[in-house]
Design a protein around this motif. Sequence first.
Motif, short mmCIF file in Angstrom:
data_model
loop_
_atom_site.label_atom_id
_atom_site.label_comp_id
_atom_site.label_asym_id
_atom_site.label_seq_id
_atom_site.Cartn_x
_atom_site.Cartn_y
_atom_site.Cartn_z
N GLU A 55 23.70 11.19 -12.93
CA GLU A 55 23.63 10.66 -11.56
C GLU A 55 22.76 11.49 -10.64
N GLY A 56 22.64 12.77 -10.91
CA GLY A 56 21.84 13.65 -10.08
C GLY A 56 21.41 14.86 -10.90
N TYR A 57 20.48 15.63 -10.35
CA TYR A 57 19.98 16.79 -11.07
C TYR A 57 19.46 17.82 -10.09
N SER A 58 19.26 19.03 -10.58
CA SER A 58 18.63 20.07 -9.79
C SER A 58 17.81 20.96 -10.70
N CYS A 59 16.66 21.37 -10.21
CA CYS A 59 15.79 22.30 -10.93
C CYS A 59 15.89 23.67 -10.26
N VAL A 60 16.33 24.65 -11.01
CA VAL A 60 16.59 25.99 -10.47
C VAL A 60 15.68 26.99 -11.16
N TRP A 61 14.92 27.76 -10.35
CA TRP A 61 14.03 28.79 -10.88
C TRP A 61 14.84 30.04 -11.19
N GLU A 62 14.71 30.54 -12.41
CA GLU A 62 15.34 31.79 -12.82
C GLU A 62 14.22 32.79 -13.09
N SER A 63 14.02 33.72 -12.16
CA SER A 63 12.88 34.64 -12.25
C SER A 63 12.98 35.58 -13.44
N ARG A 64 14.18 35.94 -13.85
CA ARG A 64 14.28 36.87 -14.99
C ARG A 64 13.84 36.21 -16.30
N TYR A 65 13.95 34.87 -16.39
CA TYR A 65 13.48 34.16 -17.59
C TYR A 65 12.11 33.53 -17.40
N ARG A 66 11.71 33.36 -16.13
CA ARG A 66 10.44 32.73 -15.76
C ARG A 66 10.38 31.28 -16.19
N TYR A 67 11.50 30.59 -16.01
CA TYR A 67 11.62 29.16 -16.32
C TYR A 67 12.38 28.44 -15.23
N TYR A 68 12.14 27.14 -15.11
CA TYR A 68 12.97 26.27 -14.30
C TYR A 68 14.03 25.65 -15.20
N PHE A 69 15.28 25.72 -14.80
CA PHE A 69 16.36 25.16 -15.58
C PHE A 69 16.83 23.87 -14.92
N LEU A 70 16.95 22.83 -15.73
CA LEU A 70 17.38 21.51 -15.26
C LEU A 70 18.87 21.38 -15.47
N TYR A 71 19.59 21.24 -14.37
CA TYR A 71 21.04 21.05 -14.41
C TYR A 71 21.37 19.65 -13.93
N THR A 72 22.34 19.01 -14.57
CA THR A 72 22.79 17.68 -14.15
C THR A 72 24.23 17.74 -13.73
#
Length: 72
Positions: A55-72
């Motif tokens: 139903e929804g999502y968020s993209c969160v930047w994690e600087s220690r991994y240098r990736y955007y993580f997609l959470y639903t």
Amino acid sequence: MRKARAVLISAVMVLGVSLTIGATPAQAEKLVGAFRDYSECQRIGSHGVAQGWWEGYSCVWESRYRYYFLYT
């Protein structure tokens, strides 16, 4: 005295572990993927909404991994 202290410490540890196991939130976010680009994360997130996968999502930047993580 040592036996009583050992039993007390064991009981406290068991109680603490049992409380943390049962403390998971009802609406925990689910990690769907990791992306190098924010636009790719947004594209996959909105595609999942359009397909009815979530139903929804968020993209969160994690600087220690240098990736955007997609959470639903």
